[in-house]
Scaffold this motif. Sequence first.
Motif, PDB file in Angstrom:
ATOM      1  N   GLY A   5      -9.666  -0.437  12.667  1.00 49.70           N
ATOM      2  CA  GLY A   5      -8.428  -0.963  13.210  1.00 49.70           C
ATOM      3  C   GLY A   5      -7.548  -1.462  12.100  1.00 49.70           C
ATOM      4  N   SER A   6      -6.914  -2.582  12.297  1.00 47.42           N
ATOM      5  CA  SER A   6      -6.026  -3.106  11.268  1.00 47.42           C
ATOM      6  C   SER A   6      -6.048  -4.624  11.270  1.00 47.42           C
ATOM      7  CB  SER A   6      -4.602  -2.603  11.524  1.00 47.42           C
ATOM      8  OG  SER A   6      -3.706  -3.288  10.688  1.00 47.42           O
ATOM      9  N   PHE A   7      -6.394  -5.196  10.129  1.00 46.25           N
ATOM     10  CA  PHE A   7      -6.433  -6.642   9.970  1.00 46.25           C
ATOM     11  C   PHE A   7      -5.676  -7.015   8.699  1.00 46.25           C
ATOM     12  CE2 PHE A   7     -10.663  -7.314  12.335  1.00 46.25           C
ATOM     13  CZ  PHE A   7     -10.034  -7.966  13.386  1.00 46.25           C
ATOM     14  N   SER A   8      -4.867  -8.064   8.766  1.00 45.23           N
ATOM     15  CA  SER A   8      -4.328  -8.631   7.527  1.00 45.23           C
ATOM     16  C   SER A   8      -5.463  -9.461   6.927  1.00 45.23           C
ATOM     17  CB  SER A   8      -3.117  -9.498   7.838  1.00 45.23           C
ATOM     18  OG  SER A   8      -3.535 -10.680   8.479  1.00 45.23           O
ATOM     19  N   PRO A   9      -5.375  -9.806   5.639  1.00 45.54           N
ATOM     20  CA  PRO A   9      -6.464 -10.584   5.017  1.00 45.54           C
ATOM     21  C   PRO A   9      -6.808 -11.857   5.794  1.00 45.54           C
ATOM     22  CG  PRO A   9      -4.982  -9.795   3.327  1.00 45.54           C
ATOM     23  CD  PRO A   9      -4.368  -9.391   4.638  1.00 45.54           C
ATOM     24  N   GLU A  10      -5.785 -12.576   6.289  1.00 44.39           N
ATOM     25  CA  GLU A  10      -6.044 -13.831   7.024  1.00 44.39           C
ATOM     26  C   GLU A  10      -6.767 -13.534   8.335  1.00 44.39           C
ATOM     27  OE1 GLU A  10      -2.800 -12.914   6.210  1.00 44.39           O
ATOM     28  OE2 GLU A  10      -3.024 -13.857   4.242  1.00 44.39           O
ATOM     29  N   GLU A  11      -6.291 -12.480   9.031  1.00 44.39           N
ATOM     30  CA  GLU A  11      -6.918 -12.119  10.307  1.00 44.39           C
ATOM     31  C   GLU A  11      -8.371 -11.726  10.108  1.00 44.39           C
ATOM     32  OE1 GLU A  11      -3.142 -10.300  12.827  1.00 44.39           O
ATOM     33  OE2 GLU A  11      -4.268  -9.037  11.467  1.00 44.39           O
ATOM     34  N   PHE A  12      -8.646 -11.037   8.991  1.00 44.30           N
ATOM     35  CA  PHE A  12     -10.010 -10.594   8.728  1.00 44.30           C
ATOM     36  C   PHE A  12     -10.945 -11.793   8.617  1.00 44.30           C
ATOM     37  CE2 PHE A  12     -13.140  -9.752   5.263  1.00 44.30           C
ATOM     38  CZ  PHE A  12     -14.023  -9.043   6.040  1.00 44.30           C
ATOM     39  N   GLU A  13     -10.518 -12.805   7.859  1.00 42.70           N
ATOM     40  CA  GLU A  13     -11.358 -13.988   7.677  1.00 42.70           C
ATOM     41  C   GLU A  13     -11.574 -14.700   9.013  1.00 42.70           C
ATOM     42  OE1 GLU A  13     -10.120 -16.511   4.470  1.00 42.70           O
ATOM     43  OE2 GLU A  13     -11.644 -18.013   4.934  1.00 42.70           O
ATOM     44  N   ASP A  14     -10.478 -14.852   9.792  1.00 37.65           N
ATOM     45  CA  ASP A  14     -10.589 -15.525  11.087  1.00 37.65           C
ATOM     46  C   ASP A  14     -11.496 -14.748  12.037  1.00 37.65           C
ATOM     47  OD1 ASP A  14      -8.920 -17.412  10.114  1.00 37.65           O
ATOM     48  OD2 ASP A  14      -7.113 -16.692  11.137  1.00 37.65           O
ATOM     49  N   ALA A  15     -11.318 -13.417  12.057  1.00 37.77           N
ATOM     50  CA  ALA A  15     -12.119 -12.590  12.963  1.00 37.77           C
ATOM     51  C   ALA A  15     -13.594 -12.681  12.608  1.00 37.77           C
ATOM     52  CB  ALA A  15     -11.645 -11.146  12.911  1.00 37.77           C
ATOM     53  N   MET A  16     -13.892 -12.683  11.301  1.00 34.14           N
ATOM     54  CA  MET A  16     -15.285 -12.758  10.874  1.00 34.14           C
ATOM     55  C   MET A  16     -15.899 -14.090  11.317  1.00 34.14           C
ATOM     56  SD  MET A  16     -16.862 -11.899   7.157  1.00 34.14           S
ATOM     57  CE  MET A  16     -16.724 -13.505   6.420  1.00 34.14           C
ATOM     58  N   ASN A  17     -15.137 -15.171  11.137  1.00 30.85           N
ATOM     59  CA  ASN A  17     -15.655 -16.481  11.540  1.00 30.85           C
ATOM     60  C   ASN A  17     -15.821 -16.569  13.055  1.00 30.85           C
ATOM     61  OD1 ASN A  17     -15.889 -17.506   8.970  1.00 30.85           O
ATOM     62  ND2 ASN A  17     -13.740 -18.124   8.898  1.00 30.85           N
ATOM     63  N   LEU A  18     -14.883 -15.936  13.784  1.00 33.57           N
ATOM     64  CA  LEU A  18     -14.973 -15.930  15.248  1.00 33.57           C
ATOM     65  C   LEU A  18     -16.239 -15.198  15.698  1.00 33.57           C
ATOM     66  CD1 LEU A  18     -13.463 -16.647  17.896  1.00 33.57           C
ATOM     67  CD2 LEU A  18     -12.443 -14.368  17.805  1.00 33.57           C
ATOM     68  N   ALA A  19     -16.498 -14.039  15.074  1.00 34.15           N
ATOM     69  CA  ALA A  19     -17.688 -13.262  15.442  1.00 34.15           C
ATOM     70  C   ALA A  19     -18.953 -14.046  15.119  1.00 34.15           C
ATOM     71  CB  ALA A  19     -17.680 -11.921  14.715  1.00 34.15           C
ATOM     72  N   ILE A  20     -18.954 -14.780  13.997  1.00 32.26           N
ATOM     73  CA  ILE A  20     -20.128 -15.579  13.624  1.00 32.26           C
ATOM     74  C   ILE A  20     -20.357 -16.675  14.668  1.00 32.26           C
ATOM     75  CG2 ILE A  20     -21.035 -17.217  11.914  1.00 32.26           C
ATOM     76  CD1 ILE A  20     -19.783 -15.457   9.744  1.00 32.26           C
ATOM     77  N   THR A  21     -19.258 -17.313  15.112  1.00 31.38           N
ATOM     78  CA  THR A  21     -19.384 -18.332  16.161  1.00 31.38           C
ATOM     79  C   THR A  21     -19.990 -17.715  17.417  1.00 31.38           C
ATOM     80  OG1 THR A  21     -17.327 -19.187  15.270  1.00 31.38           O
ATOM     81  CG2 THR A  21     -18.115 -20.188  17.308  1.00 31.38           C
ATOM     82  N   GLY A  22     -19.515 -16.515  17.769  1.00 35.61           N
ATOM     83  CA  GLY A  22     -20.069 -15.810  18.933  1.00 35.61           C
ATOM     84  C   GLY A  22     -21.555 -15.570  18.775  1.00 35.61           C
ATOM     85  N   CYS A  23     -21.949 -15.135  17.566  1.00 35.67           N
ATOM     86  CA  CYS A  23     -23.365 -14.873  17.297  1.00 35.67           C
ATOM     87  C   CYS A  23     -24.193 -16.144  17.470  1.00 35.67           C
ATOM     88  CB  CYS A  23     -23.547 -14.345  15.877  1.00 35.67           C
ATOM     89  SG  CYS A  23     -23.011 -12.651  15.678  1.00 35.67           S
TER      90      CYS A  23
END
Lengths: 267, 157
Positions: free
Chosen positions: B103-121
Amino acid sequence: MVKSERILSEIEQNYIEKLVNKGNRIDERSLDDFREITIKTNIIEKANGSADVTLGNTRVVVGVKMEMGTPYPDMPDEGVVTVSAELAPIASPFFESGPPTEVGIELARVVDRGVRQSHAVDTKKLCIIEGEKVWIVFVDIYALDHDGNLIDASALAVMSALLTAKMPKVETTKDNKIKLLEETIPLPIVNRPIAITLAKMNGAMIVDPCLKEEFAMNGRITFTFTQDGDLCALQKGGDGTFKPSEVLSAFETARKIAPQLRQFLPE
Amino acid sequence: MVIRESLEPAIFSIMFPRTAVDIFIEIIQADGGTRCASITAASLALADAGVPLKDLVAGCAAGKIEETLVLDLDDTEDKYGEADLPLAYIPRTEEITLLQMDGSFSPEEFEDAMNLAITGCKNIYEMQRETLKKKYAEIRDETDSEDDVSEEGDLNG
């Protein structure tokens, strides 16, 4: 690659790790240096486009071939781009002829995802007659020499071949007959994605691992960036694990290097 | 292949030389997140089988739909959303074992998305632990009640 196929003596493993800890590499590069890159295009006359890319001793040839076909029902006005990879036995003692292996499938998928997700090819412009005929672009990767980091070399070769590929102009008559013209036009390329692979070694991250470093690494990550600097594809590979902070620092390194690599692509 | 690579780091395979662990995953219905659900289920099955693990592995995806970061995309969201980032995580050692993105992520979105997924995990990880505990709590309760019966029998005799 299955672990049992990786043969690296303990002494070499230790040597590579120690060097990396000092900020050195076995081929005297620094941790975020790529090997020497050469790109030759239009090397195969019969193909619509082709490229021969070397990355140090790693060598990859890519061919682009176009055929007319029917579009997918959910995308009636878009052409199709598919990437496949073949790891020929001449490339490495670990490759054998036969059906594609996990390594080959992963290579094709990672490169394919980069091309697809960056929307490198304007697939709408590959439509000939909506719902009936579109161009299908076959991009084939052939690894000729495997000295590590086939992914980045292949991604470079694929983009080089696509950028220099030519397709025949077509004319559609009133009764929907398609006529191929002599005149050729370039492929509608609208983005230039670049893949950067980093390997994790003893806690450090190194760019563009060579084969021995791939044997010694604890996992790798491939980032693919669009020309606007956005991340469009990502794949972690290998048996290792990454801390979130390691992923982010690798991401920053890769983002800095991507524009430098893009300069190697043909106009 | 990615599932194997995401589970292998959690298994103490060094304790089982010359041994293969076969994991069979059957997807009954696919509605997005199959990779992550498979990893979550497989690590639970490994624990249930008594295979020594560093920790359970939890899988969860984060994505982007109309510029908004979301957790756990379904099939439609995956197809029409702008980005999908599946991730598997070992909470105890804070290690990522699966990481993919399209897909497409800006650098900031990438970091936020990764942290969000970790929280989900981490949330899924709690559910995994509860599930395992519940199983053994049930067995304990059953054996306890059996003990009660036999004790009563003794008293009567």
